[in-house]
Design an enzyme around this catalytic site. Structure first.
Site, mmCIF file in Angstrom:
data_model
loop_
_atom_site.group_PDB
_atom_site.id
_atom_site.type_symbol
_atom_site.label_atom_id
_atom_site.label_comp_id
_atom_site.label_asym_id
_atom_site.label_seq_id
_atom_site.Cartn_x
_atom_site.Cartn_y
_atom_site.Cartn_z
ATOM 1 N N HIS A 283 0.882 -1.228 0.144
ATOM 2 C CA HIS A 283 0.167 -0.109 0.131
ATOM 3 C C HIS A 283 0.879 1.223 -0.050
ATOM 4 O O HIS A 283 1.663 1.346 -0.825
ATOM 5 C CB HIS A 283 -1.060 -0.285 1.178
ATOM 6 C CG HIS A 283 -2.077 0.914 1.375
ATOM 7 N ND1 HIS A 283 -2.502 1.456 0.139
ATOM 8 C CD2 HIS A 283 -2.842 1.368 2.367
ATOM 9 C CE1 HIS A 283 -3.412 2.315 0.599
ATOM 10 N NE2 HIS A 283 -3.766 2.008 1.866
ATOM 11 N N HIS A 324 -2.316 -2.243 -9.804
ATOM 12 C CA HIS A 324 -3.451 -1.507 -8.637
ATOM 13 C C HIS A 324 -4.562 -2.448 -8.665
ATOM 14 O O HIS A 324 -4.883 -3.022 -9.752
ATOM 15 C CB HIS A 324 -3.559 -0.014 -9.292
ATOM 16 C CG HIS A 324 -4.385 0.760 -8.011
ATOM 17 N ND1 HIS A 324 -5.558 0.868 -7.851
ATOM 18 C CD2 HIS A 324 -3.658 1.533 -7.129
ATOM 19 C CE1 HIS A 324 -6.028 1.690 -6.887
ATOM 20 N NE2 HIS A 324 -4.739 2.132 -6.336
ATOM 21 N N ASP A 380 2.755 5.590 -6.577
ATOM 22 C CA ASP A 380 4.174 5.559 -5.819
ATOM 23 C C ASP A 380 5.320 5.501 -6.849
ATOM 24 O O ASP A 380 6.600 5.423 -6.202
ATOM 25 C CB ASP A 380 4.044 4.423 -5.114
ATOM 26 C CG ASP A 380 3.094 4.619 -3.629
ATOM 27 O OD1 ASP A 380 3.022 5.679 -3.146
ATOM 28 O OD2 ASP A 380 2.238 3.497 -3.315
HETATM 29 N N1 ACO Z 1 4.751 -6.710 -10.381
HETATM 30 C C1 ACO Z 1 4.738 -7.783 -11.141
HETATM 31 N N2 ACO Z 1 3.693 -8.520 -11.313
HETATM 32 C C2 ACO Z 1 2.613 -8.005 -10.547
HETATM 33 C C3 ACO Z 1 2.576 -6.841 -9.930
HETATM 34 C C4 ACO Z 1 3.816 -6.236 -9.798
HETATM 35 N N3 ACO Z 1 3.858 -4.809 -9.269
HETATM 36 N N4 ACO Z 1 1.295 -6.398 -9.473
HETATM 37 C C5 ACO Z 1 0.648 -7.606 -9.716
HETATM 38 N N5 ACO Z 1 1.268 -8.564 -10.415
HETATM 39 C C6 ACO Z 1 0.733 -9.742 -10.907
HETATM 40 C C7 ACO Z 1 0.605 -10.900 -10.005
HETATM 41 O O1 ACO Z 1 1.518 -11.556 -9.494
HETATM 42 C C8 ACO Z 1 -0.741 -11.546 -10.608
HETATM 43 O O2 ACO Z 1 -0.203 -12.274 -11.386
HETATM 44 P P1 ACO Z 1 -0.624 -13.584 -11.792
HETATM 45 O O3 ACO Z 1 -2.051 -13.392 -12.513
HETATM 46 O O4 ACO Z 1 0.053 -14.559 -12.808
HETATM 47 O O5 ACO Z 1 -0.908 -14.504 -10.279
HETATM 48 C C9 ACO Z 1 -1.582 -10.429 -11.151
HETATM 49 O O6 ACO Z 1 -0.476 -9.465 -11.548
HETATM 50 C C10 ACO Z 1 -2.405 -9.869 -10.304
HETATM 51 O O7 ACO Z 1 -2.082 -9.233 -9.165
HETATM 52 P P2 ACO Z 1 -2.962 -9.346 -7.717
HETATM 53 O O8 ACO Z 1 -1.722 -9.360 -6.477
HETATM 54 O O9 ACO Z 1 -3.705 -10.459 -7.774
HETATM 55 O O10 ACO Z 1 -3.622 -8.142 -8.003
HETATM 56 P P3 ACO Z 1 -4.147 -7.091 -6.498
HETATM 57 O O11 ACO Z 1 -5.153 -6.400 -7.139
HETATM 58 O O12 ACO Z 1 -4.417 -7.990 -5.354
HETATM 59 O O13 ACO Z 1 -2.896 -6.233 -6.101
HETATM 60 C C11 ACO Z 1 -1.367 -4.560 -5.903
HETATM 61 C C12 ACO Z 1 -2.580 -5.059 -6.184
HETATM 62 C C13 ACO Z 1 -1.126 -5.034 -4.358
HETATM 63 C C14 ACO Z 1 -1.252 -3.072 -5.721
HETATM 64 C C15 ACO Z 1 -0.364 -4.990 -6.654
HETATM 65 O O14 ACO Z 1 -0.197 -4.805 -7.972
HETATM 66 C C16 ACO Z 1 1.330 -4.947 -6.245
HETATM 67 O O15 ACO Z 1 1.382 -5.699 -5.093
HETATM 68 N N6 ACO Z 1 1.901 -3.881 -6.664
HETATM 69 C C17 ACO Z 1 3.370 -3.356 -6.022
HETATM 70 C C18 ACO Z 1 3.177 -2.751 -4.924
HETATM 71 C C19 ACO Z 1 2.617 -1.455 -5.091
HETATM 72 O O16 ACO Z 1 2.799 -0.619 -5.905
HETATM 73 N N7 ACO Z 1 1.528 -0.942 -4.255
HETATM 74 C C20 ACO Z 1 1.138 0.332 -4.255
HETATM 75 C C21 ACO Z 1 -0.294 0.320 -4.712
HETATM 76 S S1 ACO Z 1 -0.967 1.877 -4.914
HETATM 77 C C22 ACO Z 1 -1.241 2.298 -3.381
HETATM 78 O O17 ACO Z 1 -1.715 1.419 -2.435
HETATM 79 C C23 ACO Z 1 -1.099 3.645 -2.614
#
Ligand code: ACO
Length: 445
Positions: A283, A324, A380
């Site tokens: 987050h 996201h 971010d």
């Molecule tokens: N890098 C690589 N792969 C990713 C990323 C990433 N940043 N984010 C998601 N994925 C992949 C997952 O591995 C998943 O792959 P799969 O379908 O093969 O299993 C798919 O994309 C979907 O991801 P989920 O984790 O199911 O998506 P969710 O909606 O739960 O997660 C989140 C969203 C937590 C923001 C995620 O994209 C992430 O971890 N990003 C990196 C951390 C980040 O930048 N957070 C800030 C978000 S903005 C904020 O909160 C202010």
């Protein structure tokens, strides 16, 4: 058990129900009309679906709230597919281009932009609540020199509830407003003191002559013996960053704020909990992780190898600042931040990590792995580069997020309290543990 979900017969054939889902329970052969309103069904309407009177009724199962709306809100609108963000109906691009953060904070809380006299009064109230109780300052001195600034912020905001027992009058609108003033005013002071504490430098008290972002920069960077005047471009950039982070509907931190507040606790305890949720690397903590990642990559030439590692990591290693839950398009905040980064770098000099970030974005946006999953830069991805250029240490980045989000948290908390449909938040569970069994004495195990 299986249920069949189908398109309802024409509305005219089912008296009184215009927009509904017809559900046929194949266990009993009974059919049910589940009304649809605003594109949603009420989960409690599923409870009427039962095999007999003893049956509790059908539950909906939605880990991580992937498809469940927990409230009606009038504050923030997001269209994740189109990359649209609006506060109280106003597009984020217009607010970021034309408003101050304090105007936006007023808008979030009151629902309308302030008229000049309302704005002057609002700014006065915030400005005159920035001082901390001296005992809070002593409380902060108890932290180790290397305490994480977010840990300090979370703890001291919680401690503030003990200084303002009137905050427990959550049903009194004037008390709620007073706590809003205090929180929006004092969180920057707490954040700046946490930073000064980590440096072992004396705290700089708030200065009522300065604007909200200018005062924060002054408390961070002024050396007592020297005069300090931040560059107007830096002040403006910080104010825009505050606007972009002010609210974002039902994210993890805001959900925590509403959930904690639903037990009718005071707003300081609830903001502390919301800040704790924000702290996590998935987050608000991601801005700190992005900088660590860019440093680890080190140069644009090493970006392709890093991207391959992320792809092989299958979700374990992530491209921080990408992806996201709601945006499946470019985060509109990231677009604005990218623009202001250029203005800041004109003053501070170009951050060498920018080249690494730009190359990461360029490659990721054409890589099949990221394209298929609709992973775009989020808020971010670029914010940390600006914070770093301004001189803010990496560990304090998430605090810079918590300061403006405080206004959003309070607006959402108040909306929750005034919503007659809301009750204490209490999800159901599907029990998957042992069935009843008899106790086994220690010597027989
Ligand atoms: N890098 C690589 N792969 C990713 C990323 C990433 N940043 N984010 C998601 N994925 C992949 C997952 O591995 C998943 O792959 P799969 O379908 O093969 O299993 C798919 O994309 C979907 O991801 P989920 O984790 O199911 O998506 P969710 O909606 O739960 O997660 C989140 C969203 C937590 C923001 C995620 O994209 C992430 O971890 N990003 C990196 C951390 C980040 O930048 N957070 C800030 C978000 S903005 C904020 O909160 C202010």
């Amino acid at each position: 058990m299986s249920t069949m979900v189908g398109t309802p017969p024409p509305a005219a054939s089912r008296e009184g129900i215009r927009d509904a889902l017809m559900v046929v329970d194949q266990r009993t052969g009974k059919s049910y009309d589940i009304p649809i309103s605003d594109g949603a069904i009420r989960a409690t309407d599923l409870r009427q679906i039962k095999v007999d009177e003893e049956d509790f009724g059908l539950l909906s199962y939605d880990p991580a709230f992937m498809n469940t709306a927990s409230c009606r809100s009038r504050i923030t609108y997001i269209d994740g597919d189109k990359g649209i963000l609006r506060y109280r109906g106003y597009p984020i691009e217009q607010l970021a281009g034309k408003c101050t953060y304090l105007e936006v904070a007023y808008l979030l809380l009151h629902g309308e932009l302030p008229r000049p006299s309302q704005y002057a009064e609002w700014v006065r109230e915030i400005t005159y609540h920035t001082m901390l109780h001296e005992s809070l300052k002593k409380f902060m001195e108890g932290f180790n020199y290397d305490a994480h600034p977010m840990g300090m912020l979370i703890a001291t905001v919680a401690a503030m509830s003990t200084f303002y027992p009137d905050a427990r009058d959550i049903h009194d609108p004037s008390s709620r407003r007073k706590q809003a003033h205090r929180l929006i005013a004092k969180v920057p002071t707490l954040a700046a003191f946490a930073y000064r504490h980590s440096l072992g430098q004396p705290y700089v008290y708030p200065d009522n002559e300065l604007s909200y972002p200018e005062n924060f920069l002054n408390m961070l960077f002024k050396f007592p013996a020297d005069s300090y005047r931040p560059h107007p471009a830096i002040v403006k950039a910080l104010d825009v960053l505050f606007i972009l982070h002010a609210d974002h509907e039902q994210n993890c931190g805001t959900h925590a704020m509403r959930g904690i507040g639903s037990s009718r606790t005071d707003p300081y305890s609830a903001v502390s909990g919301a800040a704790a949720a924000l702290y996590g690397p998935l987050h608000g903590g991601a801005n700190e992780e992005v900088l660590k990642m860019l440093r680890e990559i080190g140069s644009a030439a090493r970006v392709p190898a890093f991207i391959e590692e992320v792809k092989k990591g299958k979700g374990e290693k992530r491209l921080m600042g990408f992806g996201h839950r709601v945006y499946k398009n470019y985060d509109p905040r990231a677009r604005i931040i990218k623009q202001i980064a250029d203005e800041v770098f004109e003053v501070t000099g170009r951050n060498p990590l920018l080249d690494v970030a730009l190359e990461l974005e360029r490659i990721a946006l054409q890589d099949e792995y990221f394209v298929r999953r609709k992973l775009y830069p989020n808020v971010d991805f670029y914010s940390g580069l600006i914070y770093q250029a301004i001189g803010i240490p990496t560990a304090a980045f998430t605090v810079l997020f918590a300061i403006p989000r405080t206004a959003g948290w309070i607006a959402q908390w108040e909306e929750m309290l005034l919503d007659p449909e809301q009750k204490i938040a209490r999800p159901r569970q599907l029990y998957a543990g042992e069935p009843e069994r008899s106790f086994v004495a220690m010597e027989d195990r």
